[in-house]
Design a protein around this motif. Sequence first.
Motif, PDB file in Angstrom:
ATOM      1  N   GLN A   1      -4.203  -2.531  14.557  1.00 50.36           N
ATOM      2  CA  GLN A   1      -5.101  -1.460  14.144  1.00 50.36           C
ATOM      3  C   GLN A   1      -4.456  -0.103  14.366  1.00 50.36           C
ATOM      4  N   VAL A   2      -5.019   0.879  13.683  1.00 54.98           N
ATOM      5  CA  VAL A   2      -4.583   2.265  13.828  1.00 54.98           C
ATOM      6  C   VAL A   2      -5.787   3.102  14.222  1.00 54.98           C
ATOM      7  N   GLN A   3      -5.627   3.902  15.246  1.00 51.22           N
ATOM      8  CA  GLN A   3      -6.670   4.836  15.634  1.00 51.22           C
ATOM      9  C   GLN A   3      -6.242   6.235  15.196  1.00 51.22           C
ATOM     10  N   LEU A   4      -7.162   6.953  14.589  1.00 53.06           N
ATOM     11  CA  LEU A   4      -6.870   8.279  14.047  1.00 53.06           C
ATOM     12  C   LEU A   4      -7.835   9.297  14.638  1.00 53.06           C
ATOM     13  N   VAL A   5      -7.289  10.427  15.047  1.00 57.22           N
ATOM     14  CA  VAL A   5      -8.118  11.497  15.605  1.00 57.22           C
ATOM     15  C   VAL A   5      -7.755  12.803  14.923  1.00 57.22           C
ATOM     16  N   GLU A   6      -8.719  13.392  14.241  1.00 53.82           N
ATOM     17  CA  GLU A   6      -8.512  14.678  13.572  1.00 53.82           C
ATOM     18  C   GLU A   6      -8.882  15.837  14.505  1.00 53.82           C
ATOM     19  N   SER A  31       4.564   3.434   8.923  1.00 60.81           N
ATOM     20  CA  SER A  31       4.344   2.275   8.059  1.00 60.81           C
ATOM     21  C   SER A  31       3.178   2.467   7.100  1.00 60.81           C
ATOM     22  N   TYR A  32       2.512   3.610   7.174  1.00 59.97           N
ATOM     23  CA  TYR A  32       1.285   3.826   6.417  1.00 59.97           C
ATOM     24  C   TYR A  32       1.364   5.061   5.536  1.00 59.97           C
ATOM     25  N   VAL A  33       0.819   4.923   4.343  1.00 61.93           N
ATOM     26  CA  VAL A  33       0.488   6.090   3.542  1.00 61.93           C
ATOM     27  C   VAL A  33      -0.687   6.786   4.234  1.00 61.93           C
ATOM     28  N   MET A  34      -0.685   8.092   4.226  1.00 57.71           N
ATOM     29  CA  MET A  34      -1.774   8.842   4.852  1.00 57.71           C
ATOM     30  C   MET A  34      -2.498   9.679   3.806  1.00 57.71           C
ATOM     31  N   GLY A  35      -3.807   9.727   3.937  1.00 60.66           N
ATOM     32  CA  GLY A  35      -4.600  10.532   3.019  1.00 60.66           C
ATOM     33  C   GLY A  35      -5.591  11.404   3.762  1.00 60.66           C
ATOM     34  N   TRP A  36      -6.003  12.465   3.114  1.00 50.35           N
ATOM     35  CA  TRP A  36      -7.091  13.308   3.596  1.00 50.35           C
ATOM     36  C   TRP A  36      -8.214  13.241   2.563  1.00 50.35           C
ATOM     37  N   PHE A  37      -9.433  13.118   3.067  1.00 47.66           N
ATOM     38  CA  PHE A  37     -10.616  13.089   2.235  1.00 47.66           C
ATOM     39  C   PHE A  37     -11.625  14.057   2.829  1.00 47.66           C
ATOM     40  N   CYS A  96      -9.041  11.998   7.933  1.00 46.52           N
ATOM     41  CA  CYS A  96      -7.756  11.416   7.590  1.00 46.52           C
ATOM     42  C   CYS A  96      -7.912   9.898   7.585  1.00 46.52           C
ATOM     43  N   ALA A  97      -7.048   9.254   6.837  1.00 47.12           N
ATOM     44  CA  ALA A  97      -7.121   7.809   6.677  1.00 47.12           C
ATOM     45  C   ALA A  97      -5.741   7.261   6.377  1.00 47.12           C
ATOM     46  N   THR A  98      -5.555   5.968   6.635  1.00 46.25           N
ATOM     47  CA  THR A  98      -4.258   5.353   6.370  1.00 46.25           C
ATOM     48  C   THR A  98      -4.405   4.139   5.461  1.00 46.25           C
ATOM     49  N   ASN A  99      -3.349   3.915   4.699  1.00 49.71           N
ATOM     50  CA  ASN A  99      -3.275   2.806   3.750  1.00 49.71           C
ATOM     51  C   ASN A  99      -1.963   2.085   3.983  1.00 49.71           C
ATOM     52  N   ALA A 100      -2.020   0.750   4.062  1.00 48.54           N
ATOM     53  CA  ALA A 100      -0.835  -0.038   4.394  1.00 48.54           C
ATOM     54  C   ALA A 100       0.057  -0.335   3.193  1.00 48.54           C
ATOM     55  N   GLY A 101      -0.284   0.187   2.037  1.00 43.49           N
ATOM     56  CA  GLY A 101       0.524  -0.056   0.862  1.00 43.49           C
ATOM     57  C   GLY A 101       1.728   0.858   0.773  1.00 43.49           C
ATOM     58  N   ILE A 102       2.321   0.899  -0.410  1.00 42.64           N
ATOM     59  CA  ILE A 102       3.507   1.712  -0.643  1.00 42.64           C
ATOM     60  C   ILE A 102       3.188   2.925  -1.510  1.00 42.64           C
ATOM     61  N   TYR A 109     -11.437   3.649  -1.360  1.00 33.51           N
ATOM     62  CA  TYR A 109     -11.654   2.300  -0.848  1.00 33.51           C
ATOM     63  C   TYR A 109     -10.361   1.548  -0.557  1.00 33.51           C
ATOM     64  N   ALA A 110      -9.238   2.137  -0.916  1.00 34.21           N
ATOM     65  CA  ALA A 110      -7.945   1.517  -0.615  1.00 34.21           C
ATOM     66  C   ALA A 110      -7.488   1.794   0.805  1.00 34.21           C
ATOM     67  N   TYR A 111      -8.167   2.714   1.487  1.00 27.27           N
ATOM     68  CA  TYR A 111      -7.766   3.104   2.837  1.00 27.27           C
ATOM     69  C   TYR A 111      -8.476   2.251   3.879  1.00 27.27           C
ATOM     70  N   ASP A 112      -7.700   1.819   4.863  1.00 31.43           N
ATOM     71  CA  ASP A 112      -8.198   0.846   5.820  1.00 31.43           C
ATOM     72  C   ASP A 112      -8.759   1.461   7.098  1.00 31.43           C
ATOM     73  N   TYR A 113      -8.089   2.474   7.593  1.00 34.29           N
ATOM     74  CA  TYR A 113      -8.472   3.066   8.871  1.00 34.29           C
ATOM     75  C   TYR A 113      -8.816   4.541   8.675  1.00 34.29           C
TER      76      TYR A 113
END
Length: 124
Positions: A1-6, A31-37, A96-102, A109-113
């Motif tokens: 798992q990944v824990q994220l703190v903004e 290892s993760y793509v990162m996104g902001w929403f 912020c969120a992370t996605n395990a893809g490339i 909905y593609a973001y896991d954490y």
Amino acid sequence: QVQLVESGGGLVQAGGSLRLSCVASGRTFSSYVMGWFRQAPGKEREFVAAISRSGVRTSYADSVKGRFTISRDNAKNTGYLQMNSLKPEDTAVYYCATNAGIAVITTLYAYDYWGQGTQVTVSS
């Protein structure tokens, strides 16, 4: 798992700037793509920006293009969102969120954490 703190949210006048940070712990951040929403009151959560694992590729929502910059420092397990020329319509909780893809994905909905969010309020 990944824990994220903004962090880094706050109250700012229109035209001002803020820099959001997202600190990751757990698995290897690089290892993760990162996104902001963001999610404004009464509205659905929407994509803001995303960055590839290496930081080379980025993607932005049209509404923030030219004003916001996403970046990351994998050595510090931290991602950033520099927000300039802020407008009242940028007011929202930012996540912020992370996605395990490339690929640099813009779909929520593609973001896991996800982090818990940080409030950004822009006054007119």
